[in-house]
Write a protein that holds these residues in place. Structure first.
Motif, short mmCIF file in Angstrom:
data_model
loop_
_atom_site.label_atom_id
_atom_site.label_comp_id
_atom_site.label_asym_id
_atom_site.label_seq_id
_atom_site.Cartn_x
_atom_site.Cartn_y
_atom_site.Cartn_z
N PHE A 198 46.97 83.08 110.50
CA PHE A 198 47.74 83.42 109.30
C PHE A 198 47.05 84.50 108.47
O PHE A 198 47.71 85.37 107.91
CB PHE A 198 47.99 82.15 108.47
N LEU A 199 45.72 84.43 108.40
CA LEU A 199 45.00 85.44 107.63
C LEU A 199 45.20 86.83 108.23
O LEU A 199 45.41 87.80 107.50
CB LEU A 199 43.51 85.11 107.56
N THR A 200 45.16 86.94 109.55
CA THR A 200 45.37 88.26 110.17
C THR A 200 46.82 88.71 109.97
O THR A 200 47.06 89.86 109.59
CB THR A 200 45.04 88.25 111.67
N GLY A 225 42.92 95.39 106.24
CA GLY A 225 43.20 94.16 105.49
C GLY A 225 42.92 92.92 106.33
O GLY A 225 42.26 91.97 105.89
N SER A 226 43.42 92.95 107.56
CA SER A 226 43.22 91.82 108.47
C SER A 226 41.74 91.62 108.75
O SER A 226 41.23 90.49 108.75
CB SER A 226 43.99 92.09 109.77
N LEU A 239 41.71 92.80 116.19
CA LEU A 239 42.78 92.54 117.16
C LEU A 239 44.04 92.05 116.45
O LEU A 239 45.15 92.48 116.75
CB LEU A 239 42.32 91.48 118.18
N GLY A 240 43.84 91.12 115.49
CA GLY A 240 44.97 90.55 114.76
C GLY A 240 45.72 91.61 113.98
O GLY A 240 46.96 91.59 113.92
N GLY A 241 44.98 92.57 113.42
CA GLY A 241 45.63 93.66 112.69
C GLY A 241 46.54 94.49 113.60
O GLY A 241 47.59 94.99 113.18
N VAL A 242 46.12 94.63 114.85
CA VAL A 242 46.93 95.40 115.81
C VAL A 242 48.11 94.56 116.31
O VAL A 242 49.27 94.98 116.21
CB VAL A 242 46.06 95.87 116.99
N VAL A 243 47.81 93.37 116.84
CA VAL A 243 48.91 92.61 117.46
C VAL A 243 49.94 92.15 116.44
O VAL A 243 51.13 92.03 116.77
CB VAL A 243 48.43 91.42 118.33
N SER A 244 49.52 91.89 115.21
CA SER A 244 50.53 91.44 114.25
C SER A 244 51.53 92.56 113.96
O SER A 244 52.71 92.30 113.74
CB SER A 244 49.89 90.90 112.97
#
Lengths: 265, 265
Positions: free
Chosen positions: A141-143, A182-183, A208-213
């Protein structure tokens, strides 16, 4: 912008659910799966595609029953999971047997919707149950929300160059980079305060989360554009549907889960 | 009828492959997957649907790599299998990002084709590797071809009542029953001579196989009818393509595999 902020606050109760975790979180995932797929199928209906919501709901019940009643370390677990995938495809194909009324797209949308919405969102609960790293469920959720919020503000104040105008006209490259930052920052803070031992991994997950989200967000945009709709639903008046809120989570959840299982475990 | 018999004889080399088993059988399954999905996508192309053959081939390579290099008893196996499902859906969704050229149906057909053809046919090799009951892999083919041949002859000589004229106009209820009997008798003979210890189970698999192989056949017929084609391909001149030959096997393979894993093991 006000809408955006209010819409963010609406998500606050979710943090409580993640905090309590366990059966409450599992129930929330299940609900996201069945409400989200309903919204997805309403979008398909606008294209004349009639997916089988009955197949998807049955599949969701079966998936969570497997999750609850079968030990995930046992041989039975892998077999029943494989059987689940087989059964979803099989049931969707058999749905076509009413050949006068149905088209291949109806079966294919059922398969796609069940996997994309129900199976993807299931990874949230799977991540939480992954043992010593279960607390990393927070990073899902944070990402997702860190990217979303920071991309919005960076894009709003600094955005100049369009990212992919055909899919999502308002998104900018500056916003996208801001989202990844941000992520990463949120994930790093999380790692620093709660999981120092794997601080570096938290940062990697953040990037990774910043990209995939963003891919999750864009995927939802592609579908909505093709369906000719602006939002998937109107569950929260003025703030879209469940799928509009969780489109990024559908992608960050598997990312975090597989990172835990394949890199950390 | 001559065509039918010749077409049956064409399958004889397959029996040799099943007899030798091991890597040869695995390779055969892999080829059925990638040739079959190519035929499936040619059919879709006739409806204006452009599935991604590149995604499906990559997915097939990955699936067989997982099968060969990861111990099926390990925790990694279940995780990588789940990751495989996720990646197929993800890659198919990303395929839509060329939004001007592609439609949701293109992604959905890729997901459906990969699971229906590649994943379903993979169960043949999975069944063979299932340990002490691996020899039951024979029943995948005995039930499929036993049903097919006996349904044909029973229907030819005794067929009066149509089974489902809208899907497959020539099939009769008499043929369908004959098919189930054919599958059961062949499976019973197999059990009697080679697996007496589980003779009863062989009979049950024979009955189930007689039913599911007809569903496999009808599913292929539904797709072909909607695609406006008579056969999926022309690999064996005059006898259709790989998918026309193996449409029943796509359904009997998972049935036998899950029977072994969930009932016998």
């Amino acid at each position: 912008m006000k809408t955006r902020i209010i819409s963010g606050l609406v998500m606050a109760p979710l943090l409580l659910i993640v905090y309590f975790g366990g059966p409450l979180l599992t129930l929330a995932c299940f609900l996201i799966g069945i409400i989200g797929s309903r919204e997805f199928y309403s979008g398909f209906a606008k294209m004349g595609v009639k997916a089988s919501y009955a197949v998807t709901c049955t599949a969701a019940l079966a998936l969570y029953a497997i999750d609850m009643f079968i030990d995930s370390d046992s041989q039975y677990f892998i077999t029943t999971m494989q059987l689940w995938f087989f059964a979803v495809v099989l049931a969707s194909c058999l749905y076509l047997f009413k050949i006068d009324e149905r088209q291949p797209a109806d079966a294919m949308a059922t398969i796609t919707g069940t996997f994309y919405v129900v199976f993807f969102s299931y990874h949230v609960t799977a991540a939480e149950q992954s043992g010593e790293y279960g607390m990393l469920v927070w990073l899902i959720f944070l990402t997702a929300f860190g990217t979303d919020i920071m991309a919005y503000f960076t894009g709003y104040f600094l955005g100049k160059h369009k990212l992919c105008p055909k899919i999502s006209p308002k998104k900018t490259i500056e916003g996208s980079i801001g989202g990844i930052i941000g992520s990463t920052v949120l994930s790093a803070l999380f790692g620093y305060f709660f999981f120092e031992r794997i601080f570096i991994h938290c940062i990697i997950i953040g990037v990774l989360g910043g990209v995939v989200s963003q891919f999750g967000d864009l995927t939802a945009s592609v579908f909505k554009r093709k369906m000719g709709i602006k939002d998937y639903g109107s569950l929260i008046p003025g703030h879209g549907g469940i799928l509009d809120r969780f489109d990024s989570v559908l992608f960050t959840a598997p990312m975090v889960y597989y990172y835990i299982m394949l890199v950390l475990s």
